[in-house]
Design an enzyme around this catalytic site. Structure first.
Site, short mmCIF file in Angstrom:
data_model
loop_
_atom_site.label_atom_id
_atom_site.label_comp_id
_atom_site.label_asym_id
_atom_site.label_seq_id
_atom_site.Cartn_x
_atom_site.Cartn_y
_atom_site.Cartn_z
CG ASP A 161 -24.57 -45.46 -10.90
OD1 ASP A 161 -23.88 -46.43 -10.75
OD2 ASP A 161 -25.47 -45.41 -10.29
CB SER A 176 -28.11 -43.85 -6.91
OG SER A 176 -27.91 -44.58 -8.29
CG ASP A 196 -26.01 -49.12 -8.68
OD1 ASP A 196 -25.79 -48.24 -9.33
OD2 ASP A 196 -27.11 -49.17 -7.79
CG ASP A 224 -24.46 -46.00 -6.34
OD1 ASP A 224 -24.79 -45.68 -7.67
OD2 ASP A 224 -25.12 -46.88 -5.91
MG MG Z 1 -26.42 -46.24 -8.59
#
Ligand code: MG
Length: 459
Positions: free
Chosen positions: A244, A101, A248, A246
């Site tokens: 960010d 993340s 999300d 990844d």
């Molecule tokens: Mg994330």
């Protein structure tokens, strides 16, 4: 094993090369595969973010999964929510996401997803760890799983977002927004530009190369968005957007280059969704976590929705959203969740909802911020003694006019401010966070918590 390896409810993260190795990844992937197989669904979706270690760990993970007789569907470098949706689409027994993340570049992690596309809960996560520690049963020569690619997962995800009744694609396209975009060299580079293109936007991008070489701290906090702010100003964009690694979480920068804080992402998304569902009236429910800003609570209350707070953590928010049949919700850190799409934080969804809201409002981002009540959030930390109960009791006694909530540490709430004191899940410290109409008011709440904490520590 190095002490930087951190085990969580739904996975583990560590430094690449020291504690997170291909051997470890293969073993835990095999354990997840064995878990899915034991539930009768030996099919696992594998995806990852753009980190430099991703290709190596993906090979190891695929090997581990195949070794226990699981078929693997590799969706490649995509947003985390794309993997979650692919698990549902393929009726897979599990999903495995290789992403740390917003953690810095030296980290990577395994995140385990259940057959419902939601991160594993504590019991399921413990079952997978148990299988990993004993060594999952491996298949013989005739039982090895297969591996295939699915290059359509992202396209399906974007189709689902753009097909939502909450999003007026034509209205967004009519505005011909100019968007400055910062994907910090993560997985957003391959997913957000095509989404913006379909929404008729012109894009000025930085960090769109998906090589995982983050040029700055990758968390989309205001202090990390200076380059994006300058890009907005230099290009004359209507809005700046940062995701960010990844994809999300989504953060916004106004048309004057100022990061507005991640809480506004969810506040605007909630307003967009509630507005689209006005006919639902008071039956709409919004769920956020206990540390989410009052700007989101204000949005829900102004539009007549029921407002529910859940303990911090995506899994807790997800569970509460399911139990409460929530219409919309998420986390104040820029994580928007729309259960009609999927119960998981989704930045592509956030992008579309924000542009929809901006198109409908007709104004600028700074107009939208100016129309909201302003709050200041102050965060602090202190040393944690063995027992926090005495501190909570002292706080409740000191602030007897507040409404206490003890589901996750102690949260004291007033109509226009709150104080949340909770033990860190990863460090021996107490986190203290307060929000109030002014920074001085928020500081005062944190100072009181600090003072009562130090009383407990003195001999
Ligand atoms: Mg994330």
């Amino acid at each position: 094993m190095s002490e930087t390896l951190m085990i969580s409810v739904s996975g583990m993260r560590g430094h690449v090369g020291t504690d997170l190795t291909p051997e470890l990844v293969a073993r835990h992937a095999a354990a997840l595969g064995a878990w899915a197989r034991s539930a009768g669904r030996p099919l696992v979706v594998l995806g990852r973010d753009a980190r430099t270690s991703g290709a190596m760990f993906a090979q190891a993970a695929a090997s581990g999964l195949m070794s226990v007789g699981c078929d693997v569907i590799d969706v490649g470098v995509v947003p985390t929510p794309t993997v979650q949706l692919a698990v549902e689409h393929h009726h897979a027994g599990a999903g495995l996401i290789l992403t740390a993340s917003h953690n810095p570049i030296e980290w990577n992690a395994l995140k385990f997803v259940g057959p419902d596309g939601i991160f594993l809960d504590a019991d399921a996560g413990a079952a997978v760890r148990e299988l990993a520690s004993h060594g999952p049963p491996r298949a013989g020569w005739d039982g090895i799983g297969s591996l295939r690619r699915d290059d359509e997962a992202l396209e399906r995800h974007l189709d689902l977002v753009l097909g939502l009744p909450e999003i007026d694609v034509a209205a967004i396209r009519n505005r011909r927004f100019h968007v400055a975009l910062d994907c910090v060299h993560g997985a957003g580079g391959g997913s957000i530009p095509p989404l913006l293109e379909r929404l008729g936007c012109r894009v000025t991008g930085i960090g769109l190369e998906m090589d995982g070489r983050f040029p700055r701290a990758p968390e989309p906090l205001p202090e990390n968005l200076g380059d994006l702010g300058r890009s907005v100003l230099a290009s004359g964009a209507d809005i700046g957007m940062a995701v960010d690694p990844d994809v999300d979480r989504l953060a916004l920068v106004d048309e004057q280059g100022r990061p507005i804080g991640e809480d506004y992402t969810l506040a605007f998304a909630v307003r967009a969704v509630l507005d689209a569902h006005r006919s639902a009236g008071s039956s709409a429910t919004v769920v956020v976590n206990l540390s989410t800003s009052l700007v989101v609570e204000d949005a829900a209350r102004e539009l007549g929705a029921r407002f529910v707070r859940a303990p911090v953590g995506e899994a807790n928010v997800a569970r509460a959203m399911r139990e409460e049949s929530a219409l919309v919700g998420g986390e104040g850190n820029g994580g928007v969740i729309l259960p009609a799409l999927h119960i998981g934080r989704d930045a592509p969804l956030g992008v579309a909802l924000i542009l929809h809201y901006l198109a409908r409002s007709g104004g600028s981002v700074s107009d939208l911020v100016a129309a909201s009540q302003r709050y200041a959030i102050v965060k602090a930390k202190g040393p944690r003694g063995a027992e926090l109960r005495p501190l909570y009791d002292r706080l409740v006694a000191r602030f007897s006019d507040a409404t206490p909530d003890e589901r996750d540490g102690l949260r004291l709430a007033w109509r226009d401010r709150w104080l949340h004191v909770r033990p860190s899940g990863t460090e021996p410290i107490v986190r203290m966070i307060a929000e109030a109409p002014t920074a001085a008011d928020a500081e005062a709440l944190v100072a009181a918590a600090r003072e009562l904490l130090s009383q407990g520590i003195q001999p």
